[in-house]
Enzyme design. Structure first.
Site, PDB file in Angstrom:
ATOM      1  CB  SER A   1      67.823  16.121  24.427  1.00 53.28           C
ATOM      2  OG  SER A   1      68.446  14.930  24.899  1.00 53.28           O
TER       3      SER A   1
ATOM      4  NE  ARG B   1      63.129  13.296  22.210  1.00 52.75           N
ATOM      5  CZ  ARG B   1      64.309  13.134  22.816  1.00 52.75           C
ATOM      6  NH1 ARG B   1      64.344  12.813  24.111  1.00 52.75           N
ATOM      7  NH2 ARG B   1      65.441  13.293  22.167  1.00 52.75           N
TER       8      ARG B   1
ATOM      9  CG  ASN C   1      56.343  16.133  22.023  1.00 51.18           C
ATOM     10  OD1 ASN C   1      55.815  15.990  20.916  1.00 51.18           O
ATOM     11  ND2 ASN C   1      57.653  15.998  22.187  1.00 51.18           N
TER      12      ASN C   1
END
Length: 286
Positions: A210, A214, A218
């Site tokens: 994660s 993440r 983005n």
């Protein structure tokens, strides 16, 4: 980039810009024999920029009223020191500088995304064939945002994972770490050893994946939006309402660039904070 008589289509343009300059062709989902050379180059270059910038500020630092750059760097250092002190309870001699390095390094790597999307790829398309590195410009690939590469983002998260394991063993000892793997969080009954171990393995994997996903998600999305905005500008030259599309291209690019500045800083801050949180958890005993 395969071209037609009138140039690449929108999909060909995007595919070309999303293809890495690699040492070889990837044959498996996980292929450690392939290195994305552009990711490595811009990652190292970003690190050198951070080192040289902080070194320059340190050499020119004054005890009186600081300049703008010195004041900004001191503000960042104070922020990192405050966060590390509140999260990690123990010796922070290495951890606080690590957090500062992570934040500055990721912010600089993210900032490459604010440059014109076609600038460096176009330069490389002209330079690579001239240098004999590729046969033609359509094989000259270049991506300049290391954090928009899943390999780069997961590579950094694996580094954080290694530090989690290191500090868990350093603080608790090998025996304490193994005991925690098998006896937390449900208890030390032998019937709970395997559920505890399974849950802890899932926790370590989830944190690592994660953390990298993440950042990658983005920045990849931001890079893709900039490409779509660039296509809006190219469409302006091919339509009757080109003037309106061109204005939309300028407006959309400006608005997204301003918003993306927040994303650039926020993703660096989030990665730094989660690094501190995970290392702080490695210091705690269950």
């Amino acid at each position: 980039m395969a071209t037609t008589e009138h140039g690449p289509t929108a999909s060909e343009y995007i595919v070309h810009h999303l293809t890495h300059l690699s040492s070889g062709k990837q044959t498996f989902i996980v292929d450690f024999s392939v290195i994305n050379l552009d990711t490595m180059f811009y990652s190292i270059l970003s690190g050198l920029i951070v080192i040289l910038l902080l070194r320059m500020v340190a050499k020119r630092a004054t005890a009186g009223v600081p300049g703008r750059l010195q004041g900004f760097v001191e503000m960042v250092i104070d922020m990192v020191e405050t966060q590390s002190k509140s999260i990690v309870h123990g010796n922070r001699e290495f951890i606080a500088p690590l957090a500062l390095t992570v934040f500055c390094w990721i912010v600089v790597m993210n900032t490459w995304d604010l440059l014109p999307v076609d600038l460096f790829p176009t330069i490389w398309e002209k330079a690579a064939p001239a240098l004999g590195l590729v046969s033609n410009e359509h094989e000259a690939f270049m991506r300049i945002v290391p954090t928009a590469d899943l390999n780069g983002a997961l590579g950094m998260s694996l580094g954080v994972f290694s530090l989690m394991i290191y500090y868990s063993i350093k603080i608790k000892g090998v025996g304490g770490f193994v005991h925690e793997l098998f006896c937390a969080p449900f208890g030390n009954h032998p019937a709970l050893w395997l559920p505890n171990l399974g849950l802890n393995i899932i926790e370590f994997v989830a944190k690592t994946v994660s953390l990298g996903m993440r950042l990658f998600g983005n920045m990849y999305a931001g890079e893709l939006v900039f490409m779509l905005i660039a296509l809006l500008g190219s469409a302006a030259a091919l339509s009757m309402g080109g003037a309106f599309l061109f204005l939309g291209h300028i407006l959309a690019g400006t608005v997204w660039a301003i918003f993306h500045i927040l994303i650039v800083l926020l993703q660096g801050f989030i990665f730094m904070m989660l690094t501190l949180v995970y290392i702080g958890q490695a210091h705690s005993h269950h």
